[in-house]
Scaffold this active site. Sequence first.
Site: not given
Length: 615
Positions: A2, A50-51, A54, A78-79
Amino acid sequence: MCGITGWVDFQRDLSNEIDNVRKMANAIQHRGPDEHNEWISSDVAFGHQRLIVVDPDGGKQPMECEKDRSNYILVYNGELYNTEDIRKELLDNDWTFASHSDTEVLLKSYIEWGETCVDKLNGIFAFAIWDPNKQQLFMARDRLGVKPLFYTEKDGGIIFGSELKALIAHDEIDPILDQEGLSEVLALGPSRTPGHGVFKGIHELRAAHIGIFDQNGFRTKRYWNVTSTAHTDDVEETADTIRYLFTDAVERQLISDVPLGTFLSGGVDSSAITAVASNYLKRHDKGKLSTFSIDYEGNDKYFEKSSFQPNSDSDFIDYMVDAHDTEHYNFVIDNKKLADLLKEAVELRDLPGMADVDSSLLWLCRRTKDEVTVALSGECADEIFGGYPWFYREDDLKREGFPWIRSSEVRRSLLTDEWKQKLDLHEYMLKRYQETIDETPEFEGDSELESQRRKMFYLNMHWFMPTLLDRKDRMSMGASFEARVPFSDHRLVEYVWNIPWEMKTYKGREKGILRKALEGLLPDEILYRKKSPYPKTHNPVYKDAVIEWMNEILEDPNARLFEIFDKEAVRNLVESEGKEIDAPWFGQLMTGPQLLAHLAQMDHWLRTYDIKIEA
């Protein structure tokens, strides 16, 4: 992945600033084109792009969570790769969840543990949380700085964003280069000092740091660093531990609700990631792994061997595709397109970058995005295992200054007489070098040579690696695409940090202990292949396109480049096709057309961003 933006100010009513907040978020729409949202109150304004990777429904941002009648707000880029581990711990503490997103886990982790939540996180992240109880903004960045976060203090408030362009989009922030900013670009570029935002008054939250802004102002604190101790494991134990940590890192990073693949160059690092990923998908009946590589039109004809690039990649890629039966896509870029994308690469990086090394990655990410939304990539292995020549050349270990910047005199020679007098590029470079050297966690058991090599590893972790991670983040996000980097897993970095050089170069090979750890996983042709860097074009079409661009700049009476660089010196460089420069501008291969392209990018940057230069 994002894009995040925000503004906290206790002196003005931000509920009237929606236009500014929206402009900041729109400036980084490429980072998250799937969704845009804002959250605004009198003191706090957040924007989010936002991309979706999940939990499409459960991961919306800015995310709110009410606890004890207080409303906490999060924006996050992030992730997390240990989401389920943390979720279980929170469930044990009586938390409940409405989604399976890592965003919800992150926000509730902060509410539960406060600033120490960062110690629990395994992942890549930059985030900001408004804490209503403490009336403070809490910001944090991942340990290795994979995800970016810039900020500036303005009239008693703080403004932040994922990229420099988000801040510059604000009506009250101008891109100004003072002498220190110029020194960053000219003495260190395309790298930059940790925490430095180049433009006047703009900073980057350093990797492994938290930041807190409240009524008392802004302060930062480091929450992680490598620790220097004796390494007591033998070769077999070391190889087994590396294999476990690496495999676990890759498998954790295969979690996705959208299609996923790997970048495959045919080198040890990307091949190892591909092998683990492919085996994992097969064990879990998830089908073939998609793999992606890039080549350049005409390289089969024009490739020239060198000590840095001893062979082309195509045969080695074929070994891996055959060994693991992957669904492989080999994309071949037109060299004119490669040159055309140089301008856009600057605009995505917000700074003059690594020329076609950037533009080729941007193009590769865009082509890959046609097939998958996420790919794992091999960055960071050379920095932590010692894959570059400067780790084993004793003259590099003993010399003063960054071994990948040998061009201080060349850089100075191209400046106008005015800037030669005002700037001491070599001294500025040495000052920044020494700051990092002095910060290195030392170990009393090291010999003098081992101490020098430990400092070299620390330099790479905080300078060379972030330059490549910046490139990976900006070019992948420029394609609205997520790139993950398993070798940056902090557990692996911590462990490898203390492995002695004799073991890292097991059997006299660069990254020898990594190769041993991967035995049986990769074909021998890959496992024992000599290191080859990121592929570049050898086709003269690219060189000719760059020279044409530089000639246009030379003939342009409004060219910004010559406010800094001497026109005749640049003209001579162009006429020689960049060949009169012996040392690379940066790294190992940034010579000839790559150097000319970097200068052309600088002109485009000054012009497009309308940068003011303060003498």
